[in-house]
Scaffold this motif. Sequence first.
Motif, mmCIF file in Angstrom:
data_model
loop_
_atom_site.group_PDB
_atom_site.id
_atom_site.type_symbol
_atom_site.label_atom_id
_atom_site.label_comp_id
_atom_site.label_asym_id
_atom_site.label_seq_id
_atom_site.Cartn_x
_atom_site.Cartn_y
_atom_site.Cartn_z
ATOM 1 N N PRO A 139 -7.569 43.964 -18.275
ATOM 2 C CA PRO A 139 -8.981 44.091 -18.621
ATOM 3 C C PRO A 139 -9.827 43.231 -17.672
ATOM 4 C CG PRO A 139 -7.802 42.729 -20.223
ATOM 5 C CD PRO A 139 -6.774 43.282 -19.297
ATOM 6 N N PRO A 140 -11.105 43.590 -17.468
ATOM 7 C CA PRO A 140 -11.950 42.767 -16.607
ATOM 8 C C PRO A 140 -12.070 41.347 -17.158
ATOM 9 C CG PRO A 140 -13.230 44.517 -17.679
ATOM 10 C CD PRO A 140 -11.803 44.715 -18.074
ATOM 11 N N ARG A 141 -12.206 40.381 -16.242
ATOM 12 C CA ARG A 141 -12.340 38.986 -16.686
ATOM 13 C C ARG A 141 -13.660 38.796 -17.417
ATOM 14 N NH1 ARG A 141 -9.727 34.625 -15.015
ATOM 15 N NH2 ARG A 141 -11.571 33.337 -14.693
ATOM 16 N N ARG A 142 -13.587 38.214 -18.596
ATOM 17 C CA ARG A 142 -14.797 37.936 -19.383
ATOM 18 C C ARG A 142 -14.673 36.531 -19.931
ATOM 19 N NH1 ARG A 142 -15.159 40.580 -24.395
ATOM 20 N NH2 ARG A 142 -12.980 41.232 -24.315
ATOM 21 N N SER A 143 -15.811 35.919 -20.214
ATOM 22 C CA SER A 143 -15.729 34.648 -20.928
ATOM 23 C C SER A 143 -16.682 34.686 -22.109
ATOM 24 C CB SER A 143 -16.012 33.466 -20.003
ATOM 25 O OG SER A 143 -17.325 33.535 -19.523
ATOM 26 N N VAL A 144 -16.475 33.766 -23.025
ATOM 27 C CA VAL A 144 -17.283 33.720 -24.241
ATOM 28 C C VAL A 144 -17.769 32.287 -24.419
ATOM 29 C CG1 VAL A 144 -15.292 33.327 -25.764
ATOM 30 C CG2 VAL A 144 -17.320 34.420 -26.674
ATOM 31 N N ARG A 145 -18.962 32.144 -24.974
ATOM 32 C CA ARG A 145 -19.561 30.829 -25.167
ATOM 33 C C ARG A 145 -19.122 30.262 -26.508
ATOM 34 N NH1 ARG A 145 -21.673 27.057 -21.935
ATOM 35 N NH2 ARG A 145 -23.365 25.865 -22.865
ATOM 36 N N ILE A 146 -18.609 29.063 -26.492
ATOM 37 C CA ILE A 146 -18.272 28.371 -27.742
ATOM 38 C C ILE A 146 -19.320 27.265 -27.921
ATOM 39 C CG2 ILE A 146 -16.474 27.147 -29.040
ATOM 40 C CD1 ILE A 146 -15.230 29.649 -28.084
ATOM 41 N N ASP A 188 -17.941 27.541 -21.918
ATOM 42 C CA ASP A 188 -17.509 28.940 -21.782
ATOM 43 C C ASP A 188 -16.004 28.958 -21.575
ATOM 44 O OD1 ASP A 188 -20.096 29.919 -21.800
ATOM 45 O OD2 ASP A 188 -20.287 29.829 -19.615
ATOM 46 N N ILE A 189 -15.330 29.913 -22.175
ATOM 47 C CA ILE A 189 -13.871 30.013 -21.983
ATOM 48 C C ILE A 189 -13.487 31.458 -21.729
ATOM 49 C CG2 ILE A 189 -13.409 30.234 -24.488
ATOM 50 C CD1 ILE A 189 -10.842 28.461 -23.909
ATOM 51 N N ASP A 190 -12.463 31.644 -20.888
ATOM 52 C CA ASP A 190 -11.964 32.996 -20.608
ATOM 53 C C ASP A 190 -11.463 33.637 -21.901
ATOM 54 O OD1 ASP A 190 -12.355 32.415 -17.917
ATOM 55 O OD2 ASP A 190 -10.241 31.961 -17.535
ATOM 56 N N VAL A 191 -11.825 34.885 -22.117
ATOM 57 C CA VAL A 191 -11.330 35.628 -23.285
ATOM 58 C C VAL A 191 -9.822 35.857 -23.157
ATOM 59 C CG1 VAL A 191 -11.391 37.909 -24.376
ATOM 60 C CG2 VAL A 191 -13.530 36.714 -23.840
ATOM 61 N N ALA A 229 -11.630 33.381 -33.951
ATOM 62 C CA ALA A 229 -12.938 33.716 -34.540
ATOM 63 C C ALA A 229 -13.991 33.974 -33.461
ATOM 64 C CB ALA A 229 -13.393 32.587 -35.457
ATOM 65 N N TRP A 230 -13.783 33.425 -32.278
ATOM 66 C CA TRP A 230 -14.755 33.596 -31.190
ATOM 67 C C TRP A 230 -14.416 34.800 -30.317
ATOM 68 C CZ3 TRP A 230 -18.208 30.035 -32.461
ATOM 69 C CH2 TRP A 230 -17.787 28.819 -33.013
ATOM 70 N N GLY A 231 -13.317 35.472 -30.627
ATOM 71 C CA GLY A 231 -12.907 36.609 -29.801
ATOM 72 C C GLY A 231 -12.014 36.229 -28.630
ATOM 73 N N VAL A 232 -11.456 35.015 -28.657
ATOM 74 C CA VAL A 232 -10.544 34.595 -27.583
ATOM 75 C C VAL A 232 -9.135 35.064 -27.937
ATOM 76 C CG1 VAL A 232 -9.726 32.656 -26.199
ATOM 77 C CG2 VAL A 232 -12.032 32.600 -27.188
ATOM 78 N N ARG A 233 -8.447 35.653 -26.957
ATOM 79 C CA ARG A 233 -7.184 36.345 -27.256
ATOM 80 C C ARG A 233 -5.959 35.577 -26.731
ATOM 81 N NH1 ARG A 233 -8.781 42.537 -25.828
ATOM 82 N NH2 ARG A 233 -8.691 41.861 -23.651
ATOM 83 N N ASP A 234 -4.860 35.815 -27.411
ATOM 84 C CA ASP A 234 -3.553 35.287 -26.962
ATOM 85 C C ASP A 234 -3.505 33.765 -26.847
ATOM 86 O OD1 ASP A 234 -2.820 37.962 -26.618
ATOM 87 O OD2 ASP A 234 -3.244 37.950 -24.476
ATOM 88 N N LEU A 235 -4.260 33.068 -27.659
ATOM 89 C CA LEU A 235 -4.199 31.603 -27.570
ATOM 90 C C LEU A 235 -2.836 31.087 -28.035
ATOM 91 C CD1 LEU A 235 -7.827 31.081 -28.735
ATOM 92 C CD2 LEU A 235 -6.892 29.976 -26.695
ATOM 93 N N VAL A 236 -2.224 31.833 -28.909
ATOM 94 C CA VAL A 236 -0.883 31.477 -29.373
ATOM 95 C C VAL A 236 0.056 32.637 -29.036
ATOM 96 C CG1 VAL A 236 0.536 31.010 -31.395
ATOM 97 C CG2 VAL A 236 -1.726 29.968 -31.203
ATOM 98 N N GLY A 237 0.984 32.390 -28.127
ATOM 99 C CA GLY A 237 1.941 33.420 -27.724
ATOM 100 C C GLY A 237 1.720 33.863 -26.286
ATOM 101 N N ASN A 238 2.772 34.499 -25.711
ATOM 102 C CA ASN A 238 2.705 35.061 -24.354
ATOM 103 C C ASN A 238 2.699 33.984 -23.277
ATOM 104 O OD1 ASN A 238 2.928 37.523 -23.087
ATOM 105 N ND2 ASN A 238 0.719 37.860 -22.875
ATOM 106 N N GLY A 239 3.080 32.764 -23.636
ATOM 107 C CA GLY A 239 3.105 31.642 -22.689
ATOM 108 C C GLY A 239 2.300 30.486 -23.255
ATOM 109 N N THR A 277 -9.403 29.411 -18.019
ATOM 110 C CA THR A 277 -10.330 28.438 -17.452
ATOM 111 C C THR A 277 -11.576 28.325 -18.321
ATOM 112 O OG1 THR A 277 -11.562 30.003 -16.065
ATOM 113 C CG2 THR A 277 -9.523 29.084 -15.152
ATOM 114 N N VAL A 278 -12.277 27.217 -18.137
ATOM 115 C CA VAL A 278 -13.524 26.973 -18.870
ATOM 116 C C VAL A 278 -14.586 26.471 -17.885
ATOM 117 C CG1 VAL A 278 -12.319 26.391 -21.020
ATOM 118 C CG2 VAL A 278 -12.966 24.571 -19.443
#
Length: 446
Positions: free
Chosen positions: A180-187, A220-223, A361-371, A439-440
Amino acid sequence: MDTALSLDREALVNGYLRNRERADRIFDSVRPEAYESRPIPLRNPICFYEGHLPAFAVNTIVKRGLGRPGVDEKLETLFERGIDPEDEKSRPKGASAWPSRIEIRSFGAAADRLVLDALANADIADESNPVLAGGLAVHTVLEHDSMHHETLAYIFHRLPYDQKIRPSGLASPRIGGEPPPRRSVRIPAGRATLGAAPGEIPFGWDNEFPRISADVPAFDIDVDSVTNRDFREFLEAGGYDDESLWDDEGWAWRAEHGVRHPLFWELHRGTWMWRGMWDLIPLPMAWPAWVSHAEASAFARWKGRRLPTEAEFHRAAYGTPEGIEREQPWGDAPPDATRGHFDFAAADPVPVGSYPRGTSAWGVRDLVGNGWEWTSTPFAPFPGFAPMPSYPEYSADFFDGKHYVMKGASPMTAKELVRRSFRNWFRPTYPYVYAKFRTVRGGPLA
Ligand SMILES: [Fe+2]
């Protein structure tokens, strides 16, 4: 003995047996001629670990906990501890001749008998004994086993294919298409809880205590985690040749070891390939880039960004817009196979974003798992840290400013380790672990 504890005993015995069976399966995947080989130069040979797991169980529960004799003093000393030396020159010489596999396995079987007898009959939660109170020694052994199953996987990952026995019925890797295209979200700014209060969780390692709270400025953090596609751009843009992107240690490591690409990548006739556990395959672009902390930091700098701190990871993973904190990124439900790529799901990754039910909750994916996810936070004790009586050297030996915290989980992380307070740590130039990153931008360090 109360009923609750007698019920626990059955679970503990089952947990121990399940771990030992898993270890047997792992060791059975090594061809006999590779048994004394050392696929990672800074680690012990494979045979050491087959003795280390039962030796640790006996040393911790039977000897240190119950004060009883073990099986074989010489072997329990030989197999006592793994190592984490800075370089090969400082590696201990170790034994010149290891016991045969038959001897190691028969030691393991005798150790298991002692441990299982203790789990079934001894006062293994003796509140008057700090090593045993609350079942500390037993939980220490169970999680120690689980963690070693993962380290064994990444060590075996490095074995040549002809020295491994491929398990039957292995699922084909999920390659995916374009990432997917690189996106980030604001926390937004808020508080993050790290660690746990004593008694809040059934078991935690000493470095997880006590619970602390951190103020986290907005960032900001990468989704999604950084993918192989992203990392190839860094490589092709000359990222490995640009000293300004690397800190001194990373640059020196890159030069000394001739590092030109991630360890899991190989160039074959001009095509980038992924060195998987069982197969060499064309580099899957949608998989997370598994890299060292030094490489991850250089990539982040190249993007004008940085790695998240441990507190930022917590905020992104467990925080919510309502201000409540969750036990897991997806909520308070326990970890299961629908939430992320962990619990021995495979030895290789899957495409990023494959587990929508694990999204934070912020829409950030794979924070747990896949490495595991690298953070910029050096591994250090929380204020109020005390070494655990069942394994006092577990964390304390590594509070040296030379290791960085990793959070989350890899595909080979047991699900019982998937808890908010769990902290992993490695040297920044140790490239073997199943670790990815994101990255953030923003916050105090920008
Ligand atoms: Fe160990």
